[in-house]
Enzyme design. Structure first.
Site, mmCIF file in Angstrom:
data_model
loop_
_atom_site.group_PDB
_atom_site.id
_atom_site.type_symbol
_atom_site.label_atom_id
_atom_site.label_comp_id
_atom_site.label_asym_id
_atom_site.label_seq_id
_atom_site.Cartn_x
_atom_site.Cartn_y
_atom_site.Cartn_z
ATOM 1 N N GLU A 50 0.819 -1.208 0.000
ATOM 2 C CA GLU A 50 0.000 0.000 0.000
ATOM 3 C C GLU A 50 0.856 1.262 0.000
ATOM 4 O OE1 GLU A 50 -3.144 0.419 -0.539
ATOM 5 O OE2 GLU A 50 -3.382 -1.737 -0.778
ATOM 6 N N CYS A 85 -12.687 -0.315 -16.708
ATOM 7 C CA CYS A 85 -13.230 1.045 -16.644
ATOM 8 C C CYS A 85 -12.085 2.049 -16.531
ATOM 9 C CB CYS A 85 -14.176 1.154 -15.443
ATOM 10 S SG CYS A 85 -15.262 2.587 -15.489
ATOM 11 N N CYS A 130 -15.719 -0.832 -22.487
ATOM 12 C CA CYS A 130 -17.111 -0.956 -22.070
ATOM 13 C C CYS A 130 -17.743 -2.272 -22.530
ATOM 14 C CB CYS A 130 -17.923 0.227 -22.576
ATOM 15 S SG CYS A 130 -17.462 1.807 -21.818
ATOM 16 N N CYS A 160 -17.278 -4.908 -19.971
ATOM 17 C CA CYS A 160 -17.683 -4.575 -18.605
ATOM 18 C C CYS A 160 -18.852 -5.446 -18.152
ATOM 19 C CB CYS A 160 -18.077 -3.103 -18.517
ATOM 20 S SG CYS A 160 -18.610 -2.611 -16.858
ATOM 21 N N CYS A 206 -24.805 0.674 -16.297
ATOM 22 C CA CYS A 206 -23.931 1.848 -16.172
ATOM 23 C C CYS A 206 -24.621 3.100 -16.702
ATOM 24 C CB CYS A 206 -22.637 1.598 -16.943
ATOM 25 S SG CYS A 206 -21.511 3.015 -16.941
#
Length: 305
Positions: free
Chosen positions: A52, A208, A215, A218, A224
């Protein structure tokens, strides 16, 4: 389970069935998620915490190698805490934003001294650690401990902006509306919520995308709002990438590269050969000293010991 939410510009936007959105993205993730070593079942909380720190403002592919080398050298917080901070800065290499290395070293010392060498699980303790803000604390709790957290990185925020609000990009900072949607989408069961945090992040990174979104691939294209609106162009403030060439940041990186490559203190003329602009070099060097990344030793310079 439908959610009617107030969208940007005061219009109402129906998200559709939240459970369907979550289920379809989770199913997609099961088949398409990247095999990232810090997401594997054997990744320790410390390994996840290191990832992280490294992933802040740095692409995944640039992190894989340094993360692996870091964990081989310092597999626990105590092992890093026992090393000089300059070793952490040197090992950080060219990941950028090297203050993260110092913060990680400071956090390792605090974990060793105050938390028996174990990355804490509770939010308040995590927020005490240097370099850990609200996002990093949420990510550690979710990815390392399977807790239900709202993890809003750039990729997740872009997914929410498009699926829920029908706009190409989120605002520069997270809004109340975003947080409401994120809270409603996050499953109540902690383990499933942790999977959702990964899945929504992966969808933003792989499908995305900011540029050239896929798309047709997706799993929630039919739900969406942005897709249904015809993928309207962004009408907000211009989105500009950060400049790097010729900046103080590039100068700092060049000076640090010299210091990292030398086992001995570096003299002024060695730094001068790296960056010709005297005023900028002095300014960048002063900022490195102020940040604790460089130490003046007489007439020479070195990483902190």
């Amino acid at each position: 389970m439908t959610r009617v939410l107030e969208a940007v510009k005061g219009e109402e936007l129906q998200l559709g069935k939240a459970t369907t959105v979550v289920r379809q993205i989770l199913n997609w993730c099961d088949d398409h998620a990247r095999d990232l070593p810090w997401r594997r079942l054997d990744a320790t909380p410390w390994a996840i915490m290191v990832s992280e720190f490294m992933l802040q403002q740095t692409p995944v592919e640039r992190v894989r190698g340094p993360w692996r080398a870091w964990l081989e050298r310092w597999p626990t917080p105590a092992s890093l805490a026992a090393a000089p901070p300059g070793d952490a800065v040197r090992a950080w290499g060219r990941l950028g934003y090297p203050r993260r290395a110092l913060r990680l070293h400071q956090a390792a010392r605090m974990i060793t001294d105050d938390f028996d060498g174990q990355v804490p699980e509770d939010r308040d303790s995590l927020l005490r650690l240097p370099g850990v803000g609200s996002y990093t604390a949420a990510a550690i709790r979710s990815f390392a401990y399977g807790r239900r957290e709202i993890v809003l990185d750039t990729n997740v925020r872009r997914v929410l902006a498009r699926v829920a609000f029908g706009v190409a990009f989120p605002a520069s900072a997270a809004t109340i509306q975003e947080r409401v949607v994120a809270e409603q989408l996050a499953p109540r069961q902690p383990g499933r919520a942790a999977r959702w945090a990964v899945a929504s992040m992966e969808l933003g990174a792989l499908v995305c995308r900011a540029r050239n979104p896929l798309c047709d691939a997706c799993p929630v294209a039919d739900l969406c709002a942005w897709r249904q609106a015809g993928n309207p162009s962004w009408v907000g403030a211009p989105r500009r990438g950060q400049a790097y060439a010729g900046t103080d940041r590039q100068c700092r990186g060049a000076l640090l590269a010299v210091l990292r490559s030398s086992p001995d203190p570096v003299e002024d003329h060695q730094l001068a050969a790296t960056w010709q602009d005297v005023a900028q070099r002095k300014r960048a060097l002063a900022s490195l000293v102020e940040d604790g990344l460089v130490v003046a030793t007489g007439s020479t310079w070195s990483l902190p010991s």
